[in-house]
Design a protein around this motif. Structure first.
Motif, mmCIF file in Angstrom:
data_model
loop_
_atom_site.group_PDB
_atom_site.id
_atom_site.type_symbol
_atom_site.label_atom_id
_atom_site.label_comp_id
_atom_site.label_asym_id
_atom_site.label_seq_id
_atom_site.Cartn_x
_atom_site.Cartn_y
_atom_site.Cartn_z
ATOM 1 N N ASP A 206 0.711 -1.275 0.059
ATOM 2 C CA ASP A 206 0.053 -0.064 -0.324
ATOM 3 C C ASP A 206 0.887 1.231 -0.035
ATOM 4 O O ASP A 206 1.835 1.444 0.628
ATOM 5 C CB ASP A 206 -0.928 0.088 1.132
ATOM 6 C CG ASP A 206 -1.978 -1.135 1.131
ATOM 7 O OD1 ASP A 206 -2.568 -1.224 0.057
ATOM 8 O OD2 ASP A 206 -1.571 -2.041 2.163
ATOM 9 N N GLN B 25 -3.937 -6.103 -13.628
ATOM 10 C CA GLN B 25 -4.652 -7.213 -12.549
ATOM 11 C C GLN B 25 -6.002 -7.270 -12.834
ATOM 12 O O GLN B 25 -6.648 -6.429 -13.754
ATOM 13 C CB GLN B 25 -4.521 -6.757 -11.215
ATOM 14 C CG GLN B 25 -2.989 -6.760 -10.422
ATOM 15 C CD GLN B 25 -2.991 -6.881 -9.084
ATOM 16 O OE1 GLN B 25 -3.369 -7.905 -8.472
ATOM 17 N NE2 GLN B 25 -2.906 -5.772 -8.513
ATOM 18 N N GLN C 259 9.260 -12.140 3.395
ATOM 19 C CA GLN C 259 7.850 -12.023 3.642
ATOM 20 C C GLN C 259 7.029 -11.745 2.220
ATOM 21 O O GLN C 259 7.402 -11.043 1.550
ATOM 22 C CB GLN C 259 7.515 -11.084 4.889
ATOM 23 C CG GLN C 259 6.084 -11.018 5.134
ATOM 24 C CD GLN C 259 5.848 -9.935 6.140
ATOM 25 O OE1 GLN C 259 6.708 -9.388 6.702
ATOM 26 N NE2 GLN C 259 4.559 -9.636 6.450
ATOM 27 N N TRP C 260 6.006 -12.286 2.457
ATOM 28 C CA TRP C 260 5.058 -11.883 1.029
ATOM 29 C C TRP C 260 4.201 -11.279 1.204
ATOM 30 O O TRP C 260 3.347 -11.160 2.469
ATOM 31 C CB TRP C 260 4.371 -13.629 0.503
ATOM 32 C CG TRP C 260 5.147 -14.425 0.109
ATOM 33 C CD1 TRP C 260 5.689 -15.646 0.817
ATOM 34 C CD2 TRP C 260 5.748 -14.471 -1.341
ATOM 35 N NE1 TRP C 260 6.419 -16.106 -0.208
ATOM 36 C CE2 TRP C 260 6.525 -15.742 -1.460
ATOM 37 C CE3 TRP C 260 5.425 -13.786 -2.555
ATOM 38 C CZ2 TRP C 260 7.131 -15.993 -2.686
ATOM 39 C CZ3 TRP C 260 5.856 -13.983 -3.627
ATOM 40 C CH2 TRP C 260 6.946 -15.390 -3.788
ATOM 41 N N PHE C 261 3.880 -10.157 0.679
ATOM 42 C CA PHE C 261 2.915 -9.187 0.572
ATOM 43 C C PHE C 261 2.109 -9.129 -0.496
ATOM 44 O O PHE C 261 2.389 -9.371 -1.612
ATOM 45 C CB PHE C 261 3.698 -7.709 0.560
ATOM 46 C CG PHE C 261 4.825 -7.510 1.770
ATOM 47 C CD1 PHE C 261 4.198 -6.817 2.750
ATOM 48 C CD2 PHE C 261 5.919 -7.953 1.942
ATOM 49 C CE1 PHE C 261 5.047 -6.467 4.004
ATOM 50 C CE2 PHE C 261 6.870 -7.838 2.860
ATOM 51 C CZ PHE C 261 6.435 -7.025 3.948
ATOM 52 N N ARG C 262 0.871 -8.787 -0.204
ATOM 53 C CA ARG C 262 -0.079 -8.667 -1.398
ATOM 54 C C ARG C 262 -0.191 -7.425 -1.924
ATOM 55 O O ARG C 262 0.380 -6.585 -1.463
ATOM 56 C CB ARG C 262 -1.739 -8.921 -0.588
ATOM 57 C CG ARG C 262 -2.092 -7.709 0.150
ATOM 58 C CD ARG C 262 -3.475 -7.959 0.545
ATOM 59 N NE ARG C 262 -3.815 -6.653 1.431
ATOM 60 C CZ ARG C 262 -4.358 -5.592 0.942
ATOM 61 N NH1 ARG C 262 -4.761 -5.590 -0.599
ATOM 62 N NH2 ARG C 262 -4.653 -4.705 1.610
ATOM 63 N N VAL C 263 -0.478 -7.793 -3.323
ATOM 64 C CA VAL C 263 -0.682 -6.251 -4.377
ATOM 65 C C VAL C 263 -1.942 -6.119 -4.171
ATOM 66 O O VAL C 263 -2.833 -6.671 -4.925
ATOM 67 C CB VAL C 263 -0.189 -6.593 -5.533
ATOM 68 C CG1 VAL C 263 -0.174 -5.252 -6.561
ATOM 69 C CG2 VAL C 263 1.565 -6.945 -5.159
ATOM 70 N N PRO C 264 -2.502 -4.875 -3.756
ATOM 71 C CA PRO C 264 -3.782 -4.477 -3.561
ATOM 72 C C PRO C 264 -4.228 -3.927 -5.012
ATOM 73 O O PRO C 264 -3.400 -3.529 -5.800
ATOM 74 C CB PRO C 264 -3.845 -3.424 -2.574
ATOM 75 C CG PRO C 264 -2.312 -2.887 -2.700
ATOM 76 C CD PRO C 264 -1.463 -3.886 -2.816
ATOM 77 N N GLU D 63 -8.129 -10.693 -5.988
ATOM 78 C CA GLU D 63 -6.682 -10.311 -5.666
ATOM 79 C C GLU D 63 -6.111 -11.430 -5.755
ATOM 80 O O GLU D 63 -6.524 -12.827 -5.519
ATOM 81 C CB GLU D 63 -6.648 -9.648 -4.251
ATOM 82 C CG GLU D 63 -6.819 -8.274 -4.103
ATOM 83 C CD GLU D 63 -6.339 -7.662 -2.789
ATOM 84 O OE1 GLU D 63 -6.076 -8.474 -1.901
ATOM 85 O OE2 GLU D 63 -6.823 -6.491 -2.654
ATOM 86 N N GLY D 64 -4.609 -11.822 -5.879
ATOM 87 C CA GLY D 64 -4.008 -13.092 -5.665
ATOM 88 C C GLY D 64 -2.264 -12.757 -6.086
ATOM 89 O O GLY D 64 -1.549 -13.621 -5.356
ATOM 90 N N LEU D 65 -2.068 -11.606 -6.520
ATOM 91 C CA LEU D 65 -0.743 -11.207 -6.942
ATOM 92 C C LEU D 65 0.132 -10.807 -5.441
ATOM 93 O O LEU D 65 -0.480 -9.979 -4.732
ATOM 94 C CB LEU D 65 -0.483 -10.117 -7.875
ATOM 95 C CG LEU D 65 0.793 -9.732 -8.201
ATOM 96 C CD1 LEU D 65 1.699 -10.741 -8.837
ATOM 97 C CD2 LEU D 65 0.803 -8.176 -9.028
ATOM 98 N N GLN D 66 1.253 -11.374 -5.166
ATOM 99 C CA GLN D 66 2.064 -11.280 -4.253
ATOM 100 C C GLN D 66 3.459 -11.046 -4.557
ATOM 101 O O GLN D 66 4.016 -11.345 -5.572
ATOM 102 C CB GLN D 66 1.834 -12.398 -3.014
ATOM 103 C CG GLN D 66 0.707 -12.617 -2.380
ATOM 104 C CD GLN D 66 0.591 -13.808 -1.474
ATOM 105 O OE1 GLN D 66 1.385 -14.771 -1.622
ATOM 106 N NE2 GLN D 66 -0.415 -13.465 -0.479
#
Length: 227
Positions: A2, A192, A206-211, A197-200
């Motif tokens: 974010d 996207q 650490q994995w972060f989601r891409v909003p 959502e699904g992309l990280q």
């Protein structure tokens, strides 16, 4: 992720603040979301819609565009088991630039607007790629064309389009969709889905989601430019 947003219109005007921001974001994250890039919501929706229409076609129709041998181009899937989980997706992979290397036998004729829409979208992506490569160079206080001369030459600039579809799977907790990976290109520009959502991205283990940001394009610095 974010807050990792770059305004393309400010890059176009060589805003010192936005150039510093893109340098900082790429040095720490290697990716960002690009807004105000000049493509309309209607155009982006058309690209998403034509992709969905293609993957909804009967299997025998999609297989008309199947990849041949070891070629990446065409329709196929990357289904495989990795560490007990399933890599589970259908894909359509097409080279769009240089135009003389296009293999149109793999470009779907259904839906009817597919080829024209992809051509228009690819032209816009090419323009955005040029702007980004030049802005990245300026942000590092390099000569503006430094990266563009390496990866943006009009005659040999290689741009591929890849459409991904993730079918339903009986054991959802065992599916990764597309396995963790890096891209071998200079930059990746990703559109996207608007709803799912699904992309990280991976940062510091650490994995972060891409909003999902309406109409934004996700920009990744890939292997060639990262070095």
């Amino acid at each position: 992720m974010d807050g990792l947003i770059i305004d393309c219109s400010l890059l176009s005007s060589s805003s010192p603040k936005e150039l510093e921001k893109i340098r900082s974001v790429l040095s720490t994250w290697g990716c960002f979301q690009l807004v105000n890039h000049g493509m309309t919501s209607e155009m982006l929706d058309e690209v998403r819609d034509m992709s969905k229409q293609f993957f909804r076609l009967p299997l025998e129709e999609k297989e008309k565009y199947s990849s041949k041998g070891d070629s990446l181009e065409g329709y196929g899937n990357d289904n495989a088991i990795r560490d007990g989980n399933f890599n589970w997706n259908d894909k359509l992979h097409l080279q769009v630039y240089p135009e003389h290397r296009q293999q149109l036998q793999f470009w779907p004729e259904t839906p009817l607007n597919f080829r024209a829409t992809l051509h228009e979208y690819s032209n816009k992506i090419k323009q955005i790629s040029e702007l980004l490569l030049k802005a990245m160079a300026r942000s590092l206080e390099l000569e503006e064309n430094r990266f563009f001369e390496l990866w943006g030459d009009d005659k040999e600039d290689i741009i591929h389009a890849r459409f991904n579809f993730y079918p339903r799977f009986p054991s959802a907790n065992r599916v990764v969709g597309l396995k963790p990976h890096t891209d071998g290109s200079a930059i990746t520009i990703l559109l996207q889905d608007k709803e799912v959502e699904g992309l990280q991205v991976l940062k510091d283990g650490q994995w972060f989601r891409v909003p999902i940001i309406p109409d934004a394009l996700v920009i990744h610095v890939a292997d060639q430019l990262e070095c």
